[in-house]
Motif scaffolding. Structure first.
Motif, PDB file in Angstrom:
ATOM      1  N   THR A 202       0.851  -1.193   0.000  1.00  0.00           N
ATOM      2  CA  THR A 202       0.000   0.000   0.000  1.00  0.00           C
ATOM      3  C   THR A 202       0.882   1.237   0.000  1.00  0.00           C
ATOM      4  O   THR A 202       2.041   1.182   0.424  1.00  0.00           O
ATOM      5  N   ASP A 203       0.317   2.340  -0.500  1.00  0.00           N
ATOM      6  CA  ASP A 203       1.032   3.612  -0.456  1.00  0.00           C
ATOM      7  C   ASP A 203       0.400   4.547   0.563  1.00  0.00           C
ATOM      8  O   ASP A 203       0.705   5.731   0.608  1.00  0.00           O
ATOM      9  N   ARG A 204      -0.496   4.014   1.384  1.00  0.00           N
ATOM     10  CA  ARG A 204      -1.154   4.815   2.410  1.00  0.00           C
ATOM     11  C   ARG A 204      -0.880   4.230   3.778  1.00  0.00           C
ATOM     12  O   ARG A 204      -0.443   3.079   3.909  1.00  0.00           O
ATOM     13  N   ASN A 205      -1.143   5.030   4.813  1.00  0.00           N
ATOM     14  CA  ASN A 205      -0.857   4.588   6.171  1.00  0.00           C
ATOM     15  C   ASN A 205      -2.058   4.655   7.108  1.00  0.00           C
ATOM     16  O   ASN A 205      -2.018   4.063   8.182  1.00  0.00           O
ATOM     17  N   ARG A 206      -3.109   5.375   6.743  1.00  0.00           N
ATOM     18  CA  ARG A 206      -4.213   5.515   7.687  1.00  0.00           C
ATOM     19  C   ARG A 206      -5.549   5.679   6.995  1.00  0.00           C
ATOM     20  O   ARG A 206      -5.631   6.152   5.867  1.00  0.00           O
ATOM     21  N   ARG A 207      -6.574   5.260   7.738  1.00  0.00           N
ATOM     22  CA  ARG A 207      -7.956   5.459   7.308  1.00  0.00           C
ATOM     23  C   ARG A 207      -8.846   5.259   8.515  1.00  0.00           C
ATOM     24  O   ARG A 207      -8.755   4.232   9.208  1.00  0.00           O
ATOM     25  N   ASP A 208      -9.677   6.238   8.796  1.00  0.00           N
ATOM     26  CA  ASP A 208     -10.595   6.177   9.929  1.00  0.00           C
ATOM     27  C   ASP A 208      -9.817   5.863  11.222  1.00  0.00           C
ATOM     28  O   ASP A 208      -8.936   6.604  11.592  1.00  0.00           O
ATOM     29  N   HIS A 209     -10.141   4.745  11.878  1.00  0.00           N
ATOM     30  CA  HIS A 209      -9.516   4.402  13.167  1.00  0.00           C
ATOM     31  C   HIS A 209      -8.331   3.462  13.006  1.00  0.00           C
ATOM     32  O   HIS A 209      -7.906   2.840  13.985  1.00  0.00           O
TER      33      HIS A 209
END
Length: 550
Positions: free
Chosen positions: A64-71
């Protein structure tokens, strides 16, 4: 030092050159609990007291190239974690390699973006489905589309452009009925007529399962249980449950049902069955471990007992999972024991090199339960005996780790116990077998009785290492006879010196019914002091000789 006593914990910074990845769940939602169960690595409560951290060995590169989403947050570099040390019970105390599980969890919480920046809906979080495999298949085939699903299950590809499309279609049905459980989907697919060599390719298998889950918007849940008539009218998609199918934190509290003891039934139940399914060795309805060092004969004894039970005990069926021998080896051993084409071995359900999922996983426990359901349909009202030979090949975890055996008990052992099965696992001993099973001292926690097997000059002896029951003998010895090969019980395994002490007691005029203390005193006064164990054996031997005298 004064400041450190007021701190929340020590700090750790994830870096590009370390092998670790950290998961941060701000809230303990059903999704978070599912992820913790999947990752099975070191887990602790966060400094806030409301969230959880999980640390695994693995990397996010290419995932993935992301680290966060919501909680949810996940990092493998350039991130500071406060390590509290508030370990979550029932999770490993070590940081485990979990690259495949990391990929699965990240895909669930951080699904790839679609073109135009919109995100795909993540696969639904698995729901607990308490149905056995047999019950699940029965309901799946009884649904409105059940006839078509059954044909697909049996291997029919009519109506599908390719075999791969048929695989995907079956996985779609399994995704719904298993509650989105990936491991159980895999286990059931392997039991279907669609199973083929291509499924053994991890890339194909994983891709097919993930596509099926991505296309699944609802899964079967226990809260939808209705009458059998309703199940006959079940369509593939139950009524929409809105956001509850995602397990959001706002969902209503889970309703937990625990089967408390019904005392009237408890005292009224007939308990006249014998305590043993194999005298003095295998206790009825109990879990056993038999361990020994290499080539001591534990598998040979286990096979002998299994065949003897299956052919001589009425109302008992044996399920033997053999992870070591081939067909020729089994043929040779059974033939040596005097069995042949005329022998009735139908109640010995023998699985050579079984392809069950690992028994320390939920999928493995469910698959074995399904297998026993099938045996139960073939042999209703029969007591089931399960033999696992050997444990090290039946589990995925480290053979010497207590965590592996706790996971085995949680997923398989306790289910066997709830069924009332008699079950036995064979295991390896360490270099010094008198110090217990190889590895962790906690390996016997999952069973009721632990036997240490040792080869003797003419057979084997089972030494009781641990037992929950007071009526288990301290040791049981067998003489190994040939032509046919068989183990015969040595009724009394007299300690060294028994006959010599018996002769001395006769010479001293000690009465046959004398107590051990009086006999020891007489021997000591005559300068012939001996250990109590030998004196007790000598007294018993003298009485037995008297009883056998015409």
């Amino acid at each position: 030092m004064r400041a450190s006593r007021q701190a929340d914990g020590i700090g750790y910074v994830f870096a590009a050159d370390d092998p670790f990845t950290g998961f941060d769940f701000d809230a303990v939602t059903p999704d978070a609990l599912w992820a913790i169960e999947r990752l099975q690595s070191y887990t602790e409560q966060s400094a806030s007291g409301t969230g959880m951290h999980v640390i695994v060995r693995g990397a996010l590169a290419g995932v993935t190239d992301r680290n966060r989403r919501d909680h949810f947050e996940v990092y493998d570099q350039a991130r500071f974690f406060v390590v509290t040390g508030a370990h979550l019970p029932e999770t490993p105390t070590t940081i485990e390699p979990r690259q495949a599980e990391l990929h699965e969890v990240v895909a669930h919480f951080l699904p790839p973006r679609q073109q135009g920046g919109d995100e795909r809906r993540p696969p639904v979080a698995p729901a607990e489905v308490s149905l056995s495999d047999g019950q699940l298949l029965e309901r799946m085939f009884a649904a409105k589309n059940g006839a078509a699903v059954r044909r697909l299950w049996e291997g029919d590809t009519e109506g599908y452009p390719s075999a791969s499309e048929a695989d995907l279609a079956l996985c779609g049905h399994l995704a719904f009925w298993t509650g989105g459980d990936r491991e159980r989907m895999d286990a059931l697919f392997r039991a279907s007529g669609r199973m083929r060599d291509k499924w053994e390719r991890e890339d194909y298998r994983t891709r097919t399962i993930e596509r099926a889950l991505t296309n699944t918007t609802q899964v079967y849940r226990a809260s939808w249980e209705r009458s059998e008539e309703d199940h006959m009218n079940q369509t593939e998609d139950p009524p929409d449950q809105g956001d509850m199918r995602r397990g959001d934190a706002s969902s209503a509290p889970l309703s937990i049902s625990i089967p408390f003891v019904d005392w009237a039934d408890f005292w009224a139940r007939d308990r006249s069955d014998p305590e043993w399914v194999y005298d003095d060795v295998l206790a009825r309805g109990r879990g056993h471990a038999i361990y020994a060092t290499h080539k001591q004969g534990k598998s040979l004894l286990a096979l002998f007992m299994a065949a003897r039970i299956a052919t001589r005990e009425k109302g008992v069926v044996v399920v033997y999972l053999d992870y070591e021998m081939g067909e020729d080896d089994l043929h040779e051993r059974l033939e040596d024991m005097g069995y042949g084409p005329a022998s009735d071995l139908r109640r010995l359900r023998y699985a050579l090199l079984p392809t069950l999922p690992h028994l320390d996983t939920e999928a493995g426990g469910q698959a074995l339960a399904g297998l026993l359901d099938q045996v139960g349909r073939d042999y209703p009202d029969h007591h089931q005996v399960v033999m696992i030979d050997t444990m090290g090949r039946a589990v995925a975890g480290e053979e010497n780790s207590s965590d592996t055996f706790r996971a085995f008990y949680a997923h398989t052992g306790i289910k066997l116990k709830r069924r009332g099965c008699t079950w036995t696992r064979l295991d390896h001993g360490g270099k010094d077998p008198t110090r217990g099973q190889r590895g962790s001292s906690g390996k016997g926690d999952d069973v009721d009785l632990v036997w240490r097997l040792a080869r003797t000059q003419d057979g084997v002896t089972l030494h009781r290492d641990a037992a929950r029951m007071a009526w288990v003998p301290e040791r049981v010895s067998f003489h190994l006879e040939q032509d046919p090969l068989r183990y015969t019980r040595i009724e009394r395994d007299w300690p060294t010196g028994t006959m010599e002490v018996a002769d001395t007691l006769d010479r001293l005029g000690v009465p046959l019914q004398a107590k051990a203390r009086a006999a020891q005193a007489a021997l000591k006064e005559a300068g012939e002091g001996r250990r109590k164990q030998v004196v007790v054996a000598a007294l018993r031997w003298r009485r037995q000789q008297q009883e056998n005298t015409p």
